[in-house]
Design a protein around this motif. Structure first.
Motif, short mmCIF file in Angstrom:
data_model
loop_
_atom_site.label_atom_id
_atom_site.label_comp_id
_atom_site.label_asym_id
_atom_site.label_seq_id
_atom_site.Cartn_x
_atom_site.Cartn_y
_atom_site.Cartn_z
N LEU A 59 0.82 -1.22 0.00
CA LEU A 59 0.00 0.00 0.00
C LEU A 59 0.85 1.26 0.00
O LEU A 59 1.95 1.28 0.55
N ASP A 60 0.32 2.32 -0.60
CA ASP A 60 0.87 3.66 -0.44
C ASP A 60 0.21 4.20 0.83
O ASP A 60 -0.93 4.66 0.80
N TYR A 61 0.90 4.11 1.94
CA TYR A 61 0.30 4.43 3.24
C TYR A 61 -0.16 5.88 3.34
O TYR A 61 -1.12 6.18 4.05
N SER A 62 0.47 6.78 2.62
CA SER A 62 0.06 8.18 2.66
C SER A 62 -1.33 8.36 2.03
O SER A 62 -1.98 9.37 2.26
N ARG A 63 -1.78 7.37 1.27
CA ARG A 63 -3.09 7.44 0.63
C ARG A 63 -4.01 6.31 1.12
O ARG A 63 -4.95 5.91 0.43
N THR A 64 -3.69 5.78 2.31
CA THR A 64 -4.47 4.68 2.89
C THR A 64 -5.28 5.19 4.07
O THR A 64 -4.76 5.88 4.95
N ARG A 102 3.04 3.67 9.73
CA ARG A 102 3.60 3.74 8.38
C ARG A 102 3.02 4.90 7.57
O ARG A 102 3.43 5.12 6.44
N ASN A 167 -8.39 8.20 -5.65
CA ASN A 167 -7.00 7.73 -5.58
C ASN A 167 -6.55 7.35 -4.17
O ASN A 167 -5.36 7.34 -3.88
N GLU A 168 -7.49 7.07 -3.30
CA GLU A 168 -7.17 6.57 -1.96
C GLU A 168 -7.63 5.12 -1.85
O GLU A 168 -8.53 4.67 -2.57
#
Length: 194
Positions: A59-64, A102, A167-168
């Motif tokens: 995962l892209d944690y900044s967008r999770t 994260r 995009n999340e």
């Protein structure tokens, strides 16, 4: 495009806060200590395997965004609840805390009023002092349980629909009795982890 991983969870006593000890006693009384302990080992294995599966998602944690069954708040209070419950041994909350560390964000998921209603019913069962009282409390809970879950599902789906941005990726940790999928917005791509 919005994406949501639905993660069907198994609650443990550590997830249940002040009612945890009562639920342990109730479980042991219902199925016996040996079966209860065996069940706890199976639940621990479930969480260990689930953690590996989540880690493999890359995962892209900044967008999770994380949505947690039973969590009525996000922000600082949500973080405190997750951290304290993780420290008390909840594997569910330990995984959620690791995701937060994260860079993932915890979101308010549940209605405090609906959780309070359910809590009062479960508390009445656990704190009953005799068999008659316990059966009456169970009967009252069974009479409203399905409607409470439907109302909670609607609130949870609405929270996701309103807060999961384009995009999340969302992770919804939810008990097996829930059915939020039909209530989610059509533009959310849903994948089930189990």
């Amino acid at each position: 495009m919005r994406k949501l991983f639905l993660i069907k969870i198994v609650h443990t006593a550590a997830d249940m806060g002040s009612m945890g000890e009562g639920l342990i006693k109730e479980g042991m009384a219902r199925i016996g200590k040996e079966k209860w302990l065996l069940n706890q080992r199976k639940i621990m294995n479930f969480w260990n395997e689930l953690e590996k599966e989540i880690d493999a998602l890359a995962l892209d944690y900044s967008r999770t965004r994380i949505y947690q069954d039973g969590l009525p708040c996000g922000g600082e209070l949500g973080l405190r609840i997750v951290r304290e419950t993780a420290q008390k041994g909840s594997r569910n909350y330990q995984i959620v805390w690791k995701l937060i560390e994260r860079g993932a964000l915890i979101k308010a998921t549940e209605s405090p009023d609906l959780l309070r209603k359910e809590y009062e019913h479960i508390k009445a069962i656990i704190t009953s002092t005799n068999a008659k009282e316990k059966e009456e409390a169970k009967g009252k809970y069974e009479g409203v349980k399905d409607e409470l879950i439907r109302e909670r599902d609607a609130h949870i789906a609405n929270a996701i629909n309103e807060t999961l941005e384009n995009n999340e990726t969302g992770l919804l940790f939810i008990g097996a009795a829930h059915n939020v999928i039909p209530l989610l917005a059509e533009d959310i791509e849903i994948k089930i982890l189990d």
